[in-house]
Structures are given as structure tokens and as C-alpha cells.
Design a protein around this motif. Structure first.
Motif, PDB file in Angstrom:
ATOM      1  N   VAL A 167     -70.234   6.163 -24.124  1.00 30.81           N
ATOM      2  CA  VAL A 167     -69.446   7.811 -23.864  1.00 30.81           C
ATOM      3  C   VAL A 167     -69.988   8.979 -24.640  1.00 30.81           C
ATOM      4  N   ILE A 168     -69.954   9.916 -24.303  1.00 32.42           N
ATOM      5  CA  ILE A 168     -70.341  11.124 -25.186  1.00 32.42           C
ATOM      6  C   ILE A 168     -69.383  12.083 -24.741  1.00 32.42           C
ATOM      7  N   MET A 169     -67.751  12.644 -25.228  1.00 33.51           N
ATOM      8  CA  MET A 169     -67.532  13.771 -24.777  1.00 33.51           C
ATOM      9  C   MET A 169     -67.691  15.089 -25.388  1.00 33.51           C
ATOM     10  N   ARG A 170     -68.190  16.288 -25.072  1.00 31.68           N
ATOM     11  CA  ARG A 170     -68.307  17.415 -25.412  1.00 31.68           C
ATOM     12  C   ARG A 170     -67.386  18.236 -24.892  1.00 31.68           C
ATOM     13  N   GLY A 171     -67.131  18.978 -25.927  1.00 31.38           N
ATOM     14  CA  GLY A 171     -66.738  20.493 -25.550  1.00 31.38           C
ATOM     15  C   GLY A 171     -64.729  20.819 -26.262  1.00 31.38           C
ATOM     16  N   ALA A 172     -64.713  21.482 -27.475  1.00 34.27           N
ATOM     17  CA  ALA A 172     -63.588  21.783 -27.807  1.00 34.27           C
ATOM     18  C   ALA A 172     -62.303  21.883 -26.627  1.00 34.27           C
ATOM     19  N   HIS A 173     -62.492  22.461 -25.620  1.00 31.38           N
ATOM     20  CA  HIS A 173     -61.406  22.341 -24.659  1.00 31.38           C
ATOM     21  C   HIS A 173     -61.666  21.104 -23.740  1.00 31.38           C
ATOM     22  N   LEU A 174     -62.570  20.879 -23.821  1.00 30.88           N
ATOM     23  CA  LEU A 174     -61.934  19.021 -22.972  1.00 30.88           C
ATOM     24  C   LEU A 174     -60.852  18.567 -24.165  1.00 30.88           C
ATOM     25  N   GLN A 175     -60.940  18.466 -25.361  1.00 36.58           N
ATOM     26  CA  GLN A 175     -59.524  17.662 -25.865  1.00 36.58           C
ATOM     27  C   GLN A 175     -58.153  18.596 -25.643  1.00 36.58           C
ATOM     28  N   LYS A 176     -58.093  19.962 -24.953  1.00 33.95           N
ATOM     29  CA  LYS A 176     -56.849  20.476 -25.244  1.00 33.95           C
ATOM     30  C   LYS A 176     -56.662  20.568 -24.150  1.00 33.95           C
ATOM     31  N   TYR A 177     -57.704  20.957 -22.701  1.00 29.76           N
ATOM     32  CA  TYR A 177     -57.090  20.498 -21.771  1.00 29.76           C
ATOM     33  C   TYR A 177     -57.317  19.908 -20.490  1.00 29.76           C
ATOM     34  N   TYR A 178     -57.774  18.721 -21.095  1.00 28.23           N
ATOM     35  CA  TYR A 178     -57.796  17.510 -20.585  1.00 28.23           C
ATOM     36  C   TYR A 178     -57.810  15.948 -20.785  1.00 28.23           C
ATOM     37  N   GLU A 179     -57.717  15.846 -20.306  1.00 29.06           N
ATOM     38  CA  GLU A 179     -57.056  13.788 -20.682  1.00 29.06           C
ATOM     39  C   GLU A 179     -57.744  12.803 -20.176  1.00 29.06           C
ATOM     40  N   HIS A 180     -58.040  11.179 -20.929  1.00 27.66           N
ATOM     41  CA  HIS A 180     -58.302  10.775 -20.334  1.00 27.66           C
ATOM     42  C   HIS A 180     -57.727   9.276 -20.719  1.00 27.66           C
ATOM     43  N   GLY A 181     -57.445   8.137 -20.077  1.00 25.67           N
ATOM     44  CA  GLY A 181     -56.645   6.838 -20.005  1.00 25.67           C
ATOM     45  C   GLY A 181     -57.835   5.730 -19.928  1.00 25.67           C
ATOM     46  N   VAL A 182     -58.161   4.835 -21.059  1.00 24.36           N
ATOM     47  CA  VAL A 182     -58.649   3.702 -20.250  1.00 24.36           C
ATOM     48  C   VAL A 182     -57.651   2.459 -19.971  1.00 24.36           C
ATOM     49  N   THR A 183     -58.497   1.582 -18.640  1.00 19.47           N
ATOM     50  CA  THR A 183     -58.015   0.390 -18.369  1.00 19.47           C
ATOM     51  C   THR A 183     -59.033  -0.397 -18.506  1.00 19.47           C
ATOM     52  N   PRO A 184     -58.754  -1.572 -18.806  1.00 14.72           N
ATOM     53  CA  PRO A 184     -60.143  -2.605 -19.355  1.00 14.72           C
ATOM     54  C   PRO A 184     -59.513  -3.413 -18.479  1.00 14.72           C
ATOM     55  N   LYS A 185     -60.468  -4.511 -17.873  1.00 18.17           N
ATOM     56  CA  LYS A 185     -59.944  -5.403 -16.603  1.00 18.17           C
ATOM     57  C   LYS A 185     -60.366  -6.624 -16.599  1.00 18.17           C
ATOM     58  N   GLY A 186     -60.953  -6.487 -18.175  1.00 16.66           N
ATOM     59  CA  GLY A 186     -61.327  -7.998 -18.466  1.00 16.66           C
ATOM     60  C   GLY A 186     -60.545  -8.506 -18.916  1.00 16.66           C
ATOM     61  N   LEU A 187     -60.628  -9.842 -19.565  1.00 20.04           N
ATOM     62  CA  LEU A 187     -60.345 -10.523 -21.259  1.00 20.04           C
ATOM     63  C   LEU A 187     -60.001  -9.999 -22.188  1.00 20.04           C
ATOM     64  N   MET A 188     -61.377  -9.237 -22.692  1.00 19.22           N
ATOM     65  CA  MET A 188     -60.735  -8.820 -24.280  1.00 19.22           C
ATOM     66  C   MET A 188     -62.062  -7.935 -24.346  1.00 19.22           C
ATOM     67  N   ARG A 189     -62.236  -6.363 -25.261  1.00 15.49           N
ATOM     68  CA  ARG A 189     -62.777  -5.465 -24.617  1.00 15.49           C
ATOM     69  C   ARG A 189     -62.789  -5.077 -26.285  1.00 15.49           C
ATOM     70  N   TYR A 190     -64.050  -4.410 -26.942  1.00 16.09           N
ATOM     71  CA  TYR A 190     -63.359  -3.299 -28.051  1.00 16.09           C
ATOM     72  C   TYR A 190     -64.034  -1.517 -27.742  1.00 16.09           C
ATOM     73  N   ALA A 191     -63.656  -0.744 -28.268  1.00 13.89           N
ATOM     74  CA  ALA A 191     -64.549   0.141 -28.491  1.00 13.89           C
ATOM     75  C   ALA A 191     -64.284   0.967 -29.431  1.00 13.89           C
TER      76      ALA A 191
END
Ligand SMILES: O=C(O)CCC(=O)C(=O)O
Ligand SMILES: [Fe+2]
Length: 668
Positions: free
Chosen positions: A609-633
Motif C-alpha cells: 500500500v502506498i499513500m501519497r499526499g501531505a494533506h492525506l495525513q493532515k486531513y485523513y486517517e486510516h485504521g487496520v483490522t487484521p483478520k487472521g492469526l498473525m500479521r506483519y506490516a
């Protein structure tokens, strides 16, 4: 028996009872309490560590009561009791929790009548099922007869014996608890003290039934029998019809010190839970059960699991580091999301105003989601969906996944405002504070998948940046997050000051949902602030986007503010009026706080996943919900030169020039 006759004065026997009652219920101020004769079986220094270690038994992060499936399980007794609460060597009387509100700076105050609710019924269930409750005592408890050695201390298991209602300014629901095992002496009984009254020594309590509602109750106070049914017209009335003077409510010890027999009086489980034993079955070690904290077998201290490697007691240094059994890459395959050598299908979704484009290269399906991230900037999120060729490439996701599980050490749950982050992390390269500050390690100390991921993410960024503004620098930081079962990362942004505007992540292991949405104050145009010590909701001054609620109205309001030449006070006043007008303009069923996700990505093993845009971090937010047993990001950022202060600069080289990944083996 029928109602006892009114008794204007206490007779001699009752005089004696009153004297012992006063002795039994006498409390010393917290600072003057004597030392206890023993130590609690378990104890904790913080609520977080307590709840994580006792999950299943007590997991109430704020309240005093904990119940499960309609049955009471535990109480935490700390400050904020009721005036007539009581706690001695074997009996506890406490008020039901709830119905309290902040009373200025003076703590909490009851603000309404307590009615039988789910907690009341769960207590009745505990009586009827003879199901014991655990009691934990905090060091702010003023009833307990001795000085509490720790912030939170386990007392013992108790029988719930009575629930009833009393009256103060409001109706108060009360419970009586009796120690489950009467043969042992509680550790909290003061040293060198003898019990004043043994349970059952004074005989049975006075029992009667109400002539008006026919309910049966024990006599609780020496001043006389009262009906304790709050629905009855005789509720809280003495036999002569008067309500008792609160100052005269002296406990009848025949009630307090009665002995209740249960068929089974054995504790259901020791508060020191068994230690987790590593499983021979791959993946079992990643299950949520393995995330419970440790009740130290040596000293009883409750410790959340902070380290990836296992459990450590910060009280006595005891360690428990079972060897975990890694999960092979083959077991990540999920038949509900088949992945072959063809370009994989997508399980993403986006709202209709988000512009999509798709490309196919290097065995990834690259989907680009473009949307305005502010009135002046378009931002984008690129999702590269990997197929089997990518996953199985030499040095690729499968090998990285297997290597990290055995060779990536030192991950911890960082401290976050009195709690712990809900996943394990480690930072390499330039220091990155993220939500919670932590240390950073040089890339030369990292297992090979870390530098490999940086190289691959630089490649993916170059590959997909197209016309987007590309940061001048390569990534120089990698933040690795490991999620065990049920761990997640709630909505946040990655917009620390001084970072490049591109953030890229490689996903390894179990599937996860990653969602993006505008932050609420940006989307709804309203935020709550403190201005001159006053809390107020004002309109925000950022230009709205056309898809936002009240778009035209907000634009007009902004023009007015910008041309208004108002003083600071006037502007705040006007912005507050505008917020009120915006709120009034919502259709009746539409929330003025909730924001829908613009994009929902379903991230598989090997996806980027690649996020681009300075205002993306200023005005937007993201959240992650893993579904499996184990995950690395594995997430890369660029910490720009000059961002860190001299004292924050790493004392090692951040050099990543070797082995640039070029995707040639998976080119197609
Ligand atoms: O788990 C992920 O994929 C992303 C984690 C994340 O958002 C972060 O580390 O900032
Ligand atoms: Fe993030």
C-alpha cells in the motif's frame, strides 16, 4: 414472624449489639490503617496490567463491576464508596456501581435513583447459581481494615448473599458479600488482631415480611425492620411509619455477621493463572489467549505481555519466554481468497466519488484510488495486490514471513498515555515517533527482510508514482508492526512533522482490512475546543470538499469569517454560532460525527500500500483490522533532513544503498 413492635429506645441487649456494631464498623483513615497480616495472591500497579492479566475474570477498564453472560464475576473496590459500605475480615457491603456523575472537583456523586438493571440481575444470578465473585481492593478504599500494600490487590472469592435497596437522597442498590471459605483468615486482616465477632456467632438476623407488598427481608439496621422493596409504599419506613435518620443507621450485626452456607465453597480458580505453555501446533502461539498478561507465579504481580518474546515480571524479574512455533507460509493460503499465478482479483471497495485506475505489472494488480485530500491537493492510495509468483519469489514475502518469525527480536508494545499499544512494534533507521515514542535501531541490526522491504518499497514507489509528486529522497525509516490475533490499529494518521509525503507498507501474513476516511472535524466542519477555559463547539476554518455535508453553507460561512475582520473573541463567538447552524442543517437521522470510509482495502500476504499526499495525513486517517492469526506490516517513511534535533539524531549510519531491488525476477 410479623412486624416487630416499634421500639422507641434500645433495650440492654441491643445496646450491647450497638456497641459491638460500632466497634466492627469503625474505620481508620487510609493513612492510619495498620499493616495487614499477609500479602495478596495477586496485585497490580495499573488498571491496564490488571485487566489484561485477569481477562475473563475481571476486565473492567473503568467501572468497579465486571460481569459476563449475565452473571456477576468480580468487583474492584476503590474510592467512591457509599457512606454505609463495609468491609471486614469476612463480610463486604457495597453499593451497586453506576448512576454517579462528577461533582466539581470533589469526586463523584450519585445523580439519580438506582433501578434494578443488568448488574442487579447478574448479582441475583450469582446468588441463585451459587457462583462466587472475585474481589479486588484498591489503595483508595477506605473500608478495608488494613493498609493496602499495592495499588490494586486481590482480596478473595465471595458469595453474594443479599441484594436490596436503601434510600439516601436517591435510591441506592446494595449488595452483601461473604467470604467463600470461612475457615481461612484473609490476608487483609490487621496483624495481631482478633475477629470481634465470628460469622454466625450472634444467631440469625431478624426476618419479617412486609404487610403491604409481602416481600421478605432481613432487618439490616438496629433502628428497626424496614421494607426494602423500592416499589412498595412502605419502602424504607420504620414500623412507626417514620423514615430513619441516616445518622442512626447502625448495622444489626445479626444481619452483617450471619453465616451463609453454599453447597460448594471451593474457589473456582487461583488468581495466579497457569503460565502459557508453547504449543506444538503451528499458529497456536499467536492466538489471543496468548496475549493475556501474566500473574507472576513468584510475586503475584500482574504484568501485561509487553514483549514479543514473552512475559516479564517488573516486580521480581521473573521471566517466561516460551519458544514459539512459527507458522509456515503455506498455512497463510486462504481458500476464500484464492491466489494463483494469474493477476489476483480485488476485494477492495471505494465510495463513488473516488477515482480509480488500474494497471498490471510484475505480477501485481495495482489499483490507484485518487481523491481530493484538501481543497488544493489531490492525494492517492495505491494498492498492489500480489499473486503467487510475487509471494514465492526468492527473498520475497513467503521467505520474509518465515524469517521474521524466528529472527525479528525486540518488538514491544509501546506505552501510550497510561496504557499499552495494541500491537508489537520496532523501528529501524531514522527515529520515528509515531503515536508512541520508542527507540530506533540501525538497519545493520535488522533481519534481512527489513532492508529487503525498504528496497522493494522504494521500487514500488518509483514504479507507481506516475505523475504524482515524488519525494526526492528514498525511504530511510521502517516501522515494523506485528499483530497477534485480535490486535488492531485504530484510526490514526502517519503525519509526523518533517516526514516526506509518501508512506508505503508491505503486508505479510494474515489478511487485514485497511480503511481510509476524512477526519471528523474536516468532514463535518465542526470541532470542540477549549477557549478561555470554556468548552465550545466551533466551525473549522478548513475549506470543505464538495462531497462534505453542508458544503455550500460552509463555503459561505468561511467567506464571511475571512472578510469579517473580527477580533479573536468575536470570531470564536461567530464560529460557535456557525457550528450550531451547521448542526441544525443536518437531516434528522444523519449523524454529525460519524464518517463513512472512502476506501476499504483487503490486504493479502505480499500486498503493498502506498499513500501519497501531505494533506492525506493532515486531513485523513486510516485504521487496520487484521483478520487472521498473525500479521506483519512493514511501513517505510522518509524522515527529511533537518527534521530531527541534534539530540534526536541516531548515533549510527542510516545507509541503505546496497542491493537495490528491481523487480526483474517477477517482471511480466
Ligand atoms: O498495519 C498496517 O498495514 C499499517 C500500519 C500503520 O498504519 C502504521 O504503522 O502506521
Ligand atoms: Fe499508519
Amino acid at each position: 414472624m410479623s412486624l416487630p413492635a416499634p421500639q422507641p429506645a434500645l433495650d440492654a441487649a441491643e445496646h450491647d449489639l450497638a456497641a459491638i456494631s460500632l466497634a466492627v464498623t469503625k474505620k481508620l483513615p487510609i493513612g492510619q490503617k495498620p499493616e495487614p497480616r499477609g500479602q495478596p495472591e495477586i496485585w497490580a500497579e495499573s488498571r491496564h496490567h490488571l485487566c489484561e492479566s485477569l481477562s475473563g475474570l475481571y476486565a473492567s477498564w473503568q467501572g468497579s463491576y465486571y460481569g459476563k453472560s449475565g452473571v456477576a464475576k468480580a468487583f474492584m473496590l476503590d474510592g467512591n464508596g457509599h457512606a454505609r459500605d463495609h468491609l471486614d475480615e469476612n463480610v463486604i457491603v457495597l453499593r451497586a456501581s453506576g448512576s454517579m456523575a462528577k461533582d466539581g472537583d470533589n469526586g463523584m456523586k450519585q445523580r439519580e435513583d438506582q433501578e434494578p438493571n443488568h448488574q442487579y440481575h447478574a448479582m441475583v444470578n450469582a446468588i441463585n447459581q451459587q457462583s462466587p465473585v472475585a474481589v479486588i481492593c484498591g489503595d483508595k478504599n477506605s473500608q478495608v481494615p488494613s493498609k493496602m500494600p499495592h495499588k490494586y490487590n486481590s482480596l478473595d472469592w465471595y458469595k453474594v448473599t443479599h441484594v436490596w435497596t436503601e434510600r439516601d437522597r436517591f435510591n441506592v442498590i446494595k449488595y452483601r458479600l461473604e467470604k467463600l471459605e470461612s475457615a481461612t483468615t484473609g490476608w487483609w486482616v490487621p496483624r495481631d488482631s482478633e475477629p470481634v465477632v465470628e460469622l454466625g456467632a450472634l444467631g440469625s438476623p431478624v426476618k419479617a415480611h412486609c404487610g403491604s407488598c409481602s416481600s421478605n427481608y432481613d432487618q439490616i439496621y438496629l433502628c428497626g425492620w424496614m421494607c426494602l422493596n423500592s416499589k412498595c409504599e412502605k419502602f424504607w419506613c420504620l414500623p412507626d411509619g417514620d423514615t430513619p435518620d441516616p445518622a442512626q443507621l447502625i448495622y444489626d450485626l445479626r444481619f452483617l455477621k450471619q453465616k451463609t452456607s453454599w453447597v460448594n465453597e471451593q474457589a473456582p480458580i487461583s488468581f495466579r493463572f497457569p503460565l502459557y505453555t508453547a504449543s506444538a501446533i503451528a499458529g497456536e502461539d499467536y492466538k489471543v489467549e496468548n496475549l493475556r498478561g501474566m500473574t507472576c507465579p513468584e510475586c503475584g504481580k500482574c504484568n501485561a505481555r509487553v514483549k514479543w518474546e514473552g512475559w516479564e515480571c517488573t516486580g521480581c524479574g521473573f521471566e517466561h519466554m516460551p519458544r514459539i512455533n512459527p507458522l509456515p507460509a503455506a498455512s497463510i493460503q486462504d481458500q476464500n481468497y484464492p491466489v494463483t499465478d494469474a493477476y489476483p482479483s480485488s476485494y477492495d471497495s471505494a465510495l463513488s466519488h473516488v477515482k480509480l485506475s488500474v494497471e498490471f505489472s510484475h505480477n501485481y494488480r495495482w489499483i490507484t484510488y485518487k481523491f481530493n485530500v484538501s481543497a488544493t491537493e489531490e492525494g492517492e492510495v495505491v494498492h498492489g495486490i500480489a499473486n503467487r509468483v510475487v509471494r514465492e519469489e526468492t527473498g520475497g514475502p513467503n521467505e520474509m514471513w518465515e524469517d521474521l518469525q524466528t529472527n525479528c527480536h525486540g518488538l514491544v508494545r509501546r506505552e501510550l498515555s497510561n496504557a499499552l499499544m495494541n500491537s508489537f512494534t520496532i523501528n529501524y533507521g531514522m527515529p520515528y515517533k509515531f503515536i508512541a515514542a520508542g527507540e530506533s535501531l540501525p538497519f545493520t541490526d535488522a533481519p534481512w527482510p527489513v532492508t529487503e522491504a525498504v528496497s522493494r518499497l522504494n521500487w514500488a514507489d518509483r514504479m507507481t508514482s506516475g505523475t504524482a509528486v515524488k519525494d526526492q529522497e528514498n525511504f530511510n525509516e521502517l516501522y515494523l508492526v506485528a499483530y497477534l490475533q485480535d490486535q488492531s490499529m485504530s484510526y490514526h494518521d502517519d503525519g509526523e512533522k518533517g516526514l516526506g509525503s509518501t508512506v508505503a507498507t508491505l503486508s505479510l501474513g494474515g489478511r487485514a482490512e485497511m480503511n481510509f476516511r476524512p477526519k471528523s472535524p474536516f468532514y463535518h466542519g465542526m470541532k470542540t475546543i477549549h477557549y478561555k477555559k470554556k468548552r465550545m463547539t466551533v466551525m473549522t476554518k478548513d475549506d470543505p470538499l464538495p462531497e462534505f455535508p453542508n458544503y455550500e453553507m460552509r463555503k459561505q460561512f468561511l467567506t464571511e469569517i475571512r472578510n469579517g475582520n473580527l477580533s479573536e473573541d468575536e470570531e470564536h463567538e461567530r464560529l460557535a454560532e456557525m457550528a450550531t447552524a451547521l448542526r441544525a442543517a443536518y437531516p434528522s437521522k444523519q449523524s454529525h460525527t460519524k464518517v463513512d470510509d472512502y476506501i476499504k482495502l483487503s490486504l493479502g500476504h505480499g500486498d503493498i500500500v502506498i499513500m501519497r499526499g501531505a494533506h492525506l495525513q493532515k486531513y485523513y486517517e486510516h485504521g487496520v483490522t487484521p483478520k487472521g492469526l498473525m500479521r506483519y506490516a512493514l511501513t517505510c517513511r522518509t524522515v527529511l533532513p533537518g527534521h530531527l534535533k541534534e539530540s534526536e539524531l541516531p548515533n549510527y549510519e542510516v545507509d541503505l544503498t546496497q542491493n537495490e531491488y528491481d523487480g526483474s525476477r517477477i517482471a511480466k
